[in-house]
Design an enzyme around this catalytic site. Sequence first.
Site, PDB file in Angstrom:
ATOM      1  N   CYS A  67       0.730  -1.061   0.034  1.00 40.31           N
ATOM      2  CA  CYS A  67      -0.128  -0.054   0.043  1.00 40.31           C
ATOM      3  C   CYS A  67       0.748   1.364  -0.031  1.00 40.31           C
ATOM      4  O   CYS A  67       2.212   1.169  -0.089  1.00 40.31           O
ATOM      5  CB  CYS A  67      -0.946   0.000   1.195  1.00 40.31           C
ATOM      6  SG  CYS A  67      -0.243  -0.136   2.888  1.00 40.31           S
ATOM      7  N   THR A  68       0.186   2.508   0.285  1.00 42.24           N
ATOM      8  CA  THR A  68       1.207   3.484   0.210  1.00 42.24           C
ATOM      9  C   THR A  68       2.298   3.804   1.143  1.00 42.24           C
ATOM     10  O   THR A  68       3.304   4.054   0.624  1.00 42.24           O
ATOM     11  CB  THR A  68       0.259   5.080   0.238  1.00 42.24           C
ATOM     12  OG1 THR A  68      -0.895   4.674  -0.548  1.00 42.24           O
ATOM     13  CG2 THR A  68       1.003   6.074  -0.334  1.00 42.24           C
TER      14      THR A  68
END
Length: 298
Positions: A176-177
């Site tokens: 994810c980010t």
Amino acid sequence: MTITIATFYKFIKLPDISVRQPVLLSYCQAQGIKGTILLATEGINGTIAGTPEAIATVLCYLRRDPLLVDLEHKESYVDTPPFARMKVRLKKEIVTIGLPEIDPSKRVGTYVNSQDWNQIIQDPEVTVVDTRNDYEVSIGSFQGAKNPHTDSFREFPEYVKQNLDPKKHKKVALFCTGGIRCEKATSFMLEQGFSQIYHLKGGILKYLEEVPVTESLWSGECFVFDERVAVSHGLEPGHYEMCPSCGHPISESDTQHPHYEEEISCPQCFDRLTLEKKARLMERKHQLELARKRQNED
């Protein structure tokens, strides 16, 4: 003036969040810091911006708490302020999956550093899954990663139940980010019976910071939740704007679409915009135009 952006999170049983909230807000404001920090009984999650000295002071203040002494953070740098004000909010979860029984402070998957990530995701036995939302995935992801096509992280558990099987998918790698969503996702998947679950330590942002373009398996840009909208390798600013109505990234080609209206709506939301919201956005646009005009006259 260079502005430092610091992002951080930690899953830890955090008591007395209602007491901590006003104290932390006041301290950040005193340092001239702007951004958002979320506090929940499961931990802390923040993105803040300010001078390098102010950021260092706030991080030092947080780490004086024995519960946060090992709080890790990531830094990037911009020339213009990415946030308008400082907020410290109380939440039920620092990243919302809607399953209060999931506790990443007790059990998560295997962390993989940026330097080792390519080897993991190139393993043919590994299923690679992007845990971010569809609009984030649309502008960039790792080569070969599955897109769950979710509109919110709350939908990820259902995606897993419908599309992944612990008996069939022996090895799964999530990313994810910044690392927080996939950390919670691995905790959930371990509860579902998956045994070999990997996740990218520090998230996409750490990978883009540390892995050279010549060795990278990342394609496109990475959506971020501030005025930069997206970043590329080396955390350089990307080429997207953000729709003021729905928050989706807007590409240059989107601005040529007949359903695009500058500072009002984009092709993603033009048919969902209420008359009331459109009126507010048009007034906002008018005020911005007046401000720009005054600035030019000065």
